[in-house]
Design a protein around this motif. Structure first.
Motif, PDB file in Angstrom:
ATOM      1  N   SER A  96       5.832  33.017   1.446  1.00 19.42           N
ATOM      2  CA  SER A  96       5.630  33.766   2.687  1.00 19.42           C
ATOM      3  C   SER A  96       5.779  35.249   2.395  1.00 19.42           C
ATOM      4  O   SER A  96       6.575  35.653   1.548  1.00 19.42           O
ATOM      5  CB  SER A  96       6.633  33.328   3.756  1.00 19.42           C
ATOM      6  N   HIS A  97       4.964  36.037   3.099  1.00 17.12           N
ATOM      7  CA  HIS A  97       5.102  37.475   2.915  1.00 17.12           C
ATOM      8  C   HIS A  97       4.571  38.237   4.119  1.00 17.12           C
ATOM      9  O   HIS A  97       3.743  37.744   4.873  1.00 17.12           O
ATOM     10  CB  HIS A  97       4.433  37.944   1.617  1.00 17.12           C
ATOM     11  N   LEU A  98       5.116  39.422   4.256  1.00 12.28           N
ATOM     12  CA  LEU A  98       4.638  40.383   5.237  1.00 12.28           C
ATOM     13  C   LEU A  98       3.847  41.420   4.454  1.00 12.28           C
ATOM     14  O   LEU A  98       4.376  42.045   3.529  1.00 12.28           O
ATOM     15  CB  LEU A  98       5.807  41.046   5.977  1.00 12.28           C
ATOM     16  N   GLN A  99       2.591  41.554   4.788  1.00 15.12           N
ATOM     17  CA  GLN A  99       1.683  42.447   4.065  1.00 15.12           C
ATOM     18  C   GLN A  99       1.342  43.646   4.939  1.00 15.12           C
ATOM     19  O   GLN A  99       0.989  43.478   6.105  1.00 15.12           O
ATOM     20  CB  GLN A  99       0.403  41.690   3.726  1.00 15.12           C
ATOM     21  N   GLU A 141      15.639  41.000   9.654  1.00 17.65           N
ATOM     22  CA  GLU A 141      16.191  39.666   9.899  1.00 17.65           C
ATOM     23  C   GLU A 141      15.076  38.612   9.864  1.00 17.65           C
ATOM     24  O   GLU A 141      15.263  37.518   9.327  1.00 17.65           O
ATOM     25  CB  GLU A 141      16.938  39.629  11.237  1.00 17.65           C
ATOM     26  N   PHE A 142      13.930  38.943  10.415  1.00 23.43           N
ATOM     27  CA  PHE A 142      12.789  38.029  10.363  1.00 23.43           C
ATOM     28  C   PHE A 142      12.403  37.742   8.912  1.00 23.43           C
ATOM     29  O   PHE A 142      12.173  36.589   8.543  1.00 23.43           O
ATOM     30  CB  PHE A 142      11.604  38.612  11.142  1.00 23.43           C
ATOM     31  N   LEU A 143      12.338  38.777   8.092  1.00 24.81           N
ATOM     32  CA  LEU A 143      12.018  38.578   6.674  1.00 24.81           C
ATOM     33  C   LEU A 143      13.054  37.678   6.009  1.00 24.81           C
ATOM     34  O   LEU A 143      12.708  36.793   5.225  1.00 24.81           O
ATOM     35  CB  LEU A 143      11.932  39.916   5.944  1.00 24.81           C
ATOM     36  N   ARG A 144      14.316  37.885   6.333  1.00 21.78           N
ATOM     37  CA  ARG A 144      15.381  37.049   5.755  1.00 21.78           C
ATOM     38  C   ARG A 144      15.235  35.595   6.181  1.00 21.78           C
ATOM     39  O   ARG A 144      15.276  34.678   5.367  1.00 21.78           O
ATOM     40  CB  ARG A 144      16.759  37.581   6.161  1.00 21.78           C
ATOM     41  N   LEU A 145      15.033  35.380   7.481  1.00 19.65           N
ATOM     42  CA  LEU A 145      14.946  34.022   8.013  1.00 19.65           C
ATOM     43  C   LEU A 145      13.731  33.259   7.484  1.00 19.65           C
ATOM     44  O   LEU A 145      13.780  32.044   7.316  1.00 19.65           O
ATOM     45  CB  LEU A 145      14.900  34.048   9.544  1.00 19.65           C
ATOM     46  N   THR A 146      12.655  33.965   7.232  1.00 17.20           N
ATOM     47  CA  THR A 146      11.430  33.322   6.759  1.00 17.20           C
ATOM     48  C   THR A 146      11.323  33.325   5.236  1.00 17.20           C
ATOM     49  O   THR A 146      10.380  32.751   4.690  1.00 17.20           O
ATOM     50  CB  THR A 146      10.180  34.004   7.351  1.00 17.20           C
ATOM     51  N   GLY A 147      12.288  33.951   4.574  1.00 12.52           N
ATOM     52  CA  GLY A 147      12.251  34.018   3.113  1.00 12.52           C
ATOM     53  C   GLY A 147      11.080  34.822   2.600  1.00 12.52           C
ATOM     54  O   GLY A 147      10.606  34.603   1.488  1.00 12.52           O
ATOM     55  N   ALA A 148      10.606  35.756   3.404  1.00 13.70           N
ATOM     56  CA  ALA A 148       9.382  36.489   3.074  1.00 13.70           C
ATOM     57  C   ALA A 148       9.653  37.715   2.216  1.00 13.70           C
ATOM     58  O   ALA A 148      10.695  38.351   2.319  1.00 13.70           O
ATOM     59  CB  ALA A 148       8.670  36.911   4.356  1.00 13.70           C
ATOM     60  N   GLU A 149       8.665  38.026   1.407  1.00 14.46           N
ATOM     61  CA  GLU A 149       8.645  39.282   0.667  1.00 14.46           C
ATOM     62  C   GLU A 149       7.829  40.288   1.465  1.00 14.46           C
ATOM     63  O   GLU A 149       6.969  39.909   2.265  1.00 14.46           O
ATOM     64  CB  GLU A 149       7.997  39.088  -0.703  1.00 14.46           C
ATOM     65  N   LEU A 150       8.091  41.553   1.223  1.00 10.99           N
ATOM     66  CA  LEU A 150       7.311  42.637   1.809  1.00 10.99           C
ATOM     67  C   LEU A 150       6.394  43.171   0.728  1.00 10.99           C
ATOM     68  O   LEU A 150       6.842  43.521  -0.368  1.00 10.99           O
ATOM     69  CB  LEU A 150       8.239  43.752   2.316  1.00 10.99           C
TER      70      LEU A 150
END
Length: 158
Positions: A96-99, A141-150
């Motif tokens: 998962s990631h936030l792009q 917090e959303f990134l932490r909860l979803t295990g996402a990278e930025l």
């Protein structure tokens, strides 16, 4: 200067399709990518991708990310569990990631606004209203909860 930018949150997999991700989460994506839909050898795109995106022009990255986080925050635990499962299936972490994507001098981008002063200060060229951004505590917090990278990409058009 002209800037075009957008942001999206994605779950990716070589084996689990975007349709299967949608079925597991019960959340409709804004966009999907189908593995191998452009080319079979080598496989392009390399992965299936389920995306929730914000492509609204005129918004700062902060605002684009906030719209995505606001839409998905209540589902963050479920998304995080699915991301872990996808990682297990793929044999690697972080599916998962936030792009964030920013393109300078893109013809469809937004012109720099030099007409209106900010807090009484005159604007000078090179201080585009879309430059600079931050992630607030809720987004982190959303990134932490979803295990996402930025992942942040910046390009020059052309």
């Amino acid at each position: 200067m002209i800037i075009s930018q957008y942001a999206y949150f994605a779950l990716s997999s070589t084996q689990v399709s975007a349709a299967q991700i949608t079925a597991q989460l019960g959340i409709e994506p804004d966009e999907v990518v189908v593995r191998g839909s452009r080319r079979v050898e080598p496989v392009r795109p390399a992965m299936h991708r389920w995306k929730v995106a914000c492509r609204k022009p005129g918004l700062t990255v902060d605002d684009q990310v906030a719209q995505i986080v606001d839409r998905l925050f209540d589902h963050a635990d479920r998304i995080g569990k699915l991301a872990v499962e996808l990682g297990r299936i793929e044999g690697r972490p972080c599916m998962s990631h936030l792009q964030v994507v920013r393109v300078f001098e893109h013809p469809d981008g937004e012109e720099e606004d030099l007409t209106s002063p900010v807090e009484g200060w005159q604007k000078l060229p090179g201080q585009h209203q879309l430059l600079g951004w931050h992630l607030n505590a809720r987004a982190l917090e959303f990134l932490r909860l979803t295990g996402a990278e930025l992942d942040v990409d910046e390009y020059a058009y052309g």
